[in-house]
Design a protein around this motif. Sequence first.
Motif, PDB file in Angstrom:
ATOM      1  N   ASN A   1       0.853  -1.211  -0.024  1.00 55.61           N
ATOM      2  CA  ASN A   1       0.214  -0.074   0.187  1.00 55.61           C
ATOM      3  C   ASN A   1       0.789   1.165   0.160  1.00 55.61           C
ATOM      4  O   ASN A   1       0.400   2.300  -0.533  1.00 55.61           O
ATOM      5  CB  ASN A   1      -0.903   0.036   1.192  1.00 55.61           C
ATOM      6  N   VAL A   2       1.926   1.144   0.616  1.00 56.57           N
ATOM      7  CA  VAL A   2       2.787   2.351   0.644  1.00 56.57           C
ATOM      8  C   VAL A   2       3.444   2.777  -0.892  1.00 56.57           C
ATOM      9  O   VAL A   2       3.556   3.653  -1.165  1.00 56.57           O
ATOM     10  CB  VAL A   2       4.117   2.090   1.571  1.00 56.57           C
ATOM     11  N   ARG A   3       3.841   1.505  -1.425  1.00 58.20           N
ATOM     12  CA  ARG A   3       4.379   1.747  -2.887  1.00 58.20           C
ATOM     13  C   ARG A   3       3.131   2.260  -3.748  1.00 58.20           C
ATOM     14  O   ARG A   3       3.454   3.084  -4.533  1.00 58.20           O
ATOM     15  CB  ARG A   3       4.913   0.301  -3.456  1.00 58.20           C
TER      16      ARG A   3
ATOM     17  N   GLY B   1       1.295   6.643  -6.964  1.00 59.01           N
ATOM     18  CA  GLY B   1       0.093   7.357  -7.223  1.00 59.01           C
ATOM     19  C   GLY B   1       0.312   9.058  -7.027  1.00 59.01           C
ATOM     20  O   GLY B   1       0.223   9.671  -7.916  1.00 59.01           O
ATOM     21  N   GLU B   2       1.470   9.333  -6.099  1.00 58.63           N
ATOM     22  CA  GLU B   2       1.699  10.569  -6.063  1.00 58.63           C
ATOM     23  C   GLU B   2       2.679  10.978  -6.891  1.00 58.63           C
ATOM     24  O   GLU B   2       2.623  12.165  -7.589  1.00 58.63           O
ATOM     25  CB  GLU B   2       2.356  10.749  -4.473  1.00 58.63           C
TER      26      GLU B   2
ATOM     27  N   PHE C   1      -1.119  -1.932 -10.516  1.00 61.96           N
ATOM     28  CA  PHE C   1      -0.595  -0.771 -11.528  1.00 61.96           C
ATOM     29  C   PHE C   1      -1.036  -0.801 -12.946  1.00 61.96           C
ATOM     30  O   PHE C   1      -0.399  -0.071 -13.949  1.00 61.96           O
ATOM     31  CB  PHE C   1       0.846  -0.759 -11.459  1.00 61.96           C
ATOM     32  N   SER C   2      -2.130  -1.508 -13.320  1.00 62.08           N
ATOM     33  CA  SER C   2      -2.627  -1.552 -14.599  1.00 62.08           C
ATOM     34  C   SER C   2      -3.534  -0.236 -15.084  1.00 62.08           C
ATOM     35  O   SER C   2      -3.527  -0.034 -16.343  1.00 62.08           O
ATOM     36  CB  SER C   2      -3.587  -2.812 -14.882  1.00 62.08           C
TER      37      SER C   2
ATOM     38  N   ARG D   1       9.711   5.011 -14.318  1.00 63.55           N
ATOM     39  CA  ARG D   1      10.357   3.444 -14.462  1.00 63.55           C
ATOM     40  C   ARG D   1       9.316   2.397 -13.886  1.00 63.55           C
ATOM     41  O   ARG D   1       9.424   2.072 -12.796  1.00 63.55           O
ATOM     42  CB  ARG D   1      12.007   3.436 -14.283  1.00 63.55           C
ATOM     43  N   LEU D   2       8.200   2.154 -14.570  1.00 57.40           N
ATOM     44  CA  LEU D   2       7.522   0.940 -14.086  1.00 57.40           C
ATOM     45  C   LEU D   2       7.500  -0.036 -15.111  1.00 57.40           C
ATOM     46  O   LEU D   2       7.732   0.147 -16.465  1.00 57.40           O
ATOM     47  CB  LEU D   2       5.982   1.163 -13.973  1.00 57.40           C
ATOM     48  N   ARG D   3       7.211  -1.517 -15.015  1.00 60.76           N
ATOM     49  CA  ARG D   3       7.174  -2.610 -16.064  1.00 60.76           C
ATOM     50  C   ARG D   3       6.162  -2.175 -16.894  1.00 60.76           C
ATOM     51  O   ARG D   3       6.427  -2.267 -17.971  1.00 60.76           O
ATOM     52  CB  ARG D   3       6.989  -3.611 -14.947  1.00 60.76           C
TER      53      ARG D   3
END
Length: 115
Positions: free
Chosen positions: A3-5, A10-11, A44-45, A83-85
């Motif tokens: 949840n922290v990630r 999101g921020e 993260f979709s 940088r996200l997958r």
Amino acid sequence: MANVRIGRVGEQIKKEISQLIQYDLKDPRIGFVTITGVEVTGDFSQATIYLSIMGQEDEVKESIKALEKAKGFLRSELGKRIRLRHTPELIFKVDQSIAYGSKIEKLLQDIKEER
């Protein structure tokens, strides 16, 4: 920990999309737009971006149309900056909470003046 990630991502999306709308989009239909919040799904979709748009109803609709048209550009630029997958799909929603709060504030002020 997850949840922290999600919150941090999101921020970061909120920050980057705000900068992109403010500095990189050249569409004259986009009025005064403020991003009030971003909700990201656990995988993260998808990222739901809540917008507050100042102006008349037709100006708000035109701004939403312009943002929907620029969605591909915003997503590709977001992918370059974060940088996200997988870059999340962007979903725009108008946030009415500021307008609602202003209406309540005005009603309370009217009641106060009557007394």
